[in-house]
Scaffold this motif. Structure first.
Motif, PDB file in Angstrom:
ATOM      1  N   VAL A  63      20.108  79.185   9.632  1.00  0.00           N
ATOM      2  CA  VAL A  63      19.951  79.687   8.261  1.00  0.00           C
ATOM      3  C   VAL A  63      21.154  79.289   7.420  1.00  0.00           C
ATOM      4  O   VAL A  63      21.012  78.901   6.258  1.00  0.00           O
ATOM      5  N   PHE A  64      22.360  79.359   7.985  1.00  0.00           N
ATOM      6  CA  PHE A  64      23.558  78.962   7.251  1.00  0.00           C
ATOM      7  C   PHE A  64      23.489  77.500   6.828  1.00  0.00           C
ATOM      8  O   PHE A  64      23.786  77.159   5.678  1.00  0.00           O
ATOM      9  N   VAL A  65      23.073  76.623   7.723  1.00  0.00           N
ATOM     10  CA  VAL A  65      22.968  75.194   7.394  1.00  0.00           C
ATOM     11  C   VAL A  65      21.908  74.975   6.310  1.00  0.00           C
ATOM     12  O   VAL A  65      22.125  74.207   5.367  1.00  0.00           O
ATOM     13  N   ILE A  66      20.783  75.662   6.411  1.00  0.00           N
ATOM     14  CA  ILE A  66      19.742  75.556   5.388  1.00  0.00           C
ATOM     15  C   ILE A  66      20.270  76.042   4.044  1.00  0.00           C
ATOM     16  O   ILE A  66      20.030  75.423   3.000  1.00  0.00           O
ATOM     17  N   LEU A  67      21.032  77.140   4.062  1.00  0.00           N
ATOM     18  CA  LEU A  67      21.593  77.677   2.814  1.00  0.00           C
ATOM     19  C   LEU A  67      22.600  76.719   2.184  1.00  0.00           C
ATOM     20  O   LEU A  67      22.728  76.679   0.957  1.00  0.00           O
ATOM     21  N   ILE A  68      23.278  75.921   2.989  1.00  0.00           N
ATOM     22  CA  ILE A  68      24.183  74.905   2.429  1.00  0.00           C
ATOM     23  C   ILE A  68      23.385  73.896   1.613  1.00  0.00           C
ATOM     24  O   ILE A  68      23.752  73.551   0.489  1.00  0.00           O
ATOM     25  N   PHE A  69      22.273  73.436   2.164  1.00  0.00           N
ATOM     26  CA  PHE A  69      21.441  72.471   1.438  1.00  0.00           C
ATOM     27  C   PHE A  69      20.820  73.107   0.191  1.00  0.00           C
ATOM     28  O   PHE A  69      20.720  72.458  -0.861  1.00  0.00           O
ATOM     29  N   VAL A  70      20.411  74.356   0.295  1.00  0.00           N
ATOM     30  CA  VAL A  70      19.873  75.069  -0.873  1.00  0.00           C
ATOM     31  C   VAL A  70      20.947  75.189  -1.952  1.00  0.00           C
ATOM     32  O   VAL A  70      20.682  74.964  -3.137  1.00  0.00           O
ATOM     33  N   TYR A  71      22.178  75.520  -1.548  1.00  0.00           N
ATOM     34  CA  TYR A  71      23.273  75.653  -2.507  1.00  0.00           C
ATOM     35  C   TYR A  71      23.558  74.320  -3.208  1.00  0.00           C
ATOM     36  O   TYR A  71      23.771  74.282  -4.420  1.00  0.00           O
ATOM     37  N   VAL A  72      23.546  73.228  -2.455  1.00  0.00           N
ATOM     38  CA  VAL A  72      23.775  71.909  -3.048  1.00  0.00           C
ATOM     39  C   VAL A  72      22.700  71.603  -4.084  1.00  0.00           C
ATOM     40  O   VAL A  72      22.997  71.132  -5.188  1.00  0.00           O
ATOM     41  N   ARG A  73      21.463  71.891  -3.740  1.00  0.00           N
ATOM     42  CA  ARG A  73      20.358  71.637  -4.678  1.00  0.00           C
ATOM     43  C   ARG A  73      20.482  72.493  -5.940  1.00  0.00           C
ATOM     44  O   ARG A  73      20.326  71.998  -7.058  1.00  0.00           O
ATOM     45  N   ILE A  74      20.797  73.771  -5.744  1.00  0.00           N
ATOM     46  CA  ILE A  74      20.965  74.677  -6.885  1.00  0.00           C
ATOM     47  C   ILE A  74      22.127  74.221  -7.766  1.00  0.00           C
ATOM     48  O   ILE A  74      22.030  74.213  -8.992  1.00  0.00           O
ATOM     49  N   MET A  75      23.235  73.834  -7.139  1.00  0.00           N
ATOM     50  CA  MET A  75      24.398  73.417  -7.918  1.00  0.00           C
ATOM     51  C   MET A  75      24.143  72.115  -8.669  1.00  0.00           C
ATOM     52  O   MET A  75      24.638  71.939  -9.785  1.00  0.00           O
ATOM     53  N   ASN A  76      23.373  71.197  -8.085  1.00  0.00           N
ATOM     54  CA  ASN A  76      23.027  69.973  -8.809  1.00  0.00           C
ATOM     55  C   ASN A  76      22.219  70.291 -10.056  1.00  0.00           C
ATOM     56  O   ASN A  76      22.451  69.714 -11.126  1.00  0.00           O
ATOM     57  N   LYS A  77      21.275  71.222  -9.940  1.00  0.00           N
ATOM     58  CA  LYS A  77      20.493  71.635 -11.103  1.00  0.00           C
ATOM     59  C   LYS A  77      21.366  72.354 -12.122  1.00  0.00           C
ATOM     60  O   LYS A  77      21.227  72.150 -13.333  1.00  0.00           O
ATOM     61  N   LEU A  78      22.280  73.187 -11.636  1.00  0.00           N
ATOM     62  CA  LEU A  78      23.173  73.921 -12.531  1.00  0.00           C
ATOM     63  C   LEU A  78      24.122  72.965 -13.256  1.00  0.00           C
ATOM     64  O   LEU A  78      24.386  73.138 -14.451  1.00  0.00           O
ATOM     65  N   ASP A  79      24.620  71.960 -12.546  1.00  0.00           N
ATOM     66  CA  ASP A  79      25.483  70.960 -13.176  1.00  0.00           C
ATOM     67  C   ASP A  79      24.755  70.235 -14.307  1.00  0.00           C
ATOM     68  O   ASP A  79      25.323  70.025 -15.381  1.00  0.00           O
ATOM     69  N   LYS A  80      23.504  69.867 -14.069  1.00  0.00           N
ATOM     70  CA  LYS A  80      22.727  69.193 -15.112  1.00  0.00           C
ATOM     71  C   LYS A  80      22.456  70.130 -16.277  1.00  0.00           C
ATOM     72  O   LYS A  80      22.517  69.716 -17.437  1.00  0.00           O
ATOM     73  N   LYS A  81      22.166  71.388 -15.986  1.00  0.00           N
ATOM     74  CA  LYS A  81      21.869  72.366 -17.033  1.00  0.00           C
ATOM     75  C   LYS A  81      23.043  72.530 -17.995  1.00  0.00           C
ATOM     76  O   LYS A  81      22.850  72.632 -19.202  1.00  0.00           O
ATOM     77  N   TYR A  82      24.253  72.556 -17.463  1.00  0.00           N
ATOM     78  CA  TYR A  82      25.428  72.789 -18.293  1.00  0.00           C
ATOM     79  C   TYR A  82      26.192  71.512 -18.626  1.00  0.00           C
ATOM     80  O   TYR A  82      27.270  71.567 -19.229  1.00  0.00           O
ATOM     81  N   GLY A  83      25.677  70.360 -18.241  1.00  0.00           N
ATOM     82  CA  GLY A  83      26.279  69.097 -18.620  1.00  0.00           C
ATOM     83  C   GLY A  83      27.499  68.709 -17.795  1.00  0.00           C
ATOM     84  O   GLY A  83      28.348  67.952 -18.278  1.00  0.00           O
TER      85      GLY A  83
END
Length: 87
Positions: A63-83
């Motif tokens: 679950v921890f490893v899966i959450l790392i990939f989820v966090y990366v995906r979320i952060m990529n979207k967040l980075d795009k959202k805020y430029g």
């Protein structure tokens, strides 16, 4: 200048919200499934092992490893959202 600061503040607030949520999930899986709810989970088997034992030994790591990939995906979207993306 204040627009950038407000943008950065909103970015970090949202980042912390996601981080706390993901850490809460990991806590519930590792501590909850491996310790608190192990007796109820041990009624089931996964790969020949009791489920509570499996979560304590390997499930929380998966679950921890899966959450790392989820966090990366979320952060990529967040980075795009805020430029803040590098593209």
């Amino acid at each position: 200048m204040s627009d950038k600061k407000a943008n950065a503040t909103a970015y970090w607030k949202e980042n912390i919200k996601y981080l706390v949520g993901l850490l809460l999930i990991w806590f519930l899986v590792s501590y909850g499934a491996g310790i608190l709810f192990k007796d109820a989970l041990n009624q089931f088997r996964l790969g020949g092992f009791k489920l509570g034992f499996w979560f304590a030994q390997q499930g929380s790591i998966y679950v921890f490893v899966i959450l790392i990939f989820v966090y990366v995906r979320i952060m990529n979207k967040l980075d795009k959202k805020y430029g803040f993306d590098e593209d």
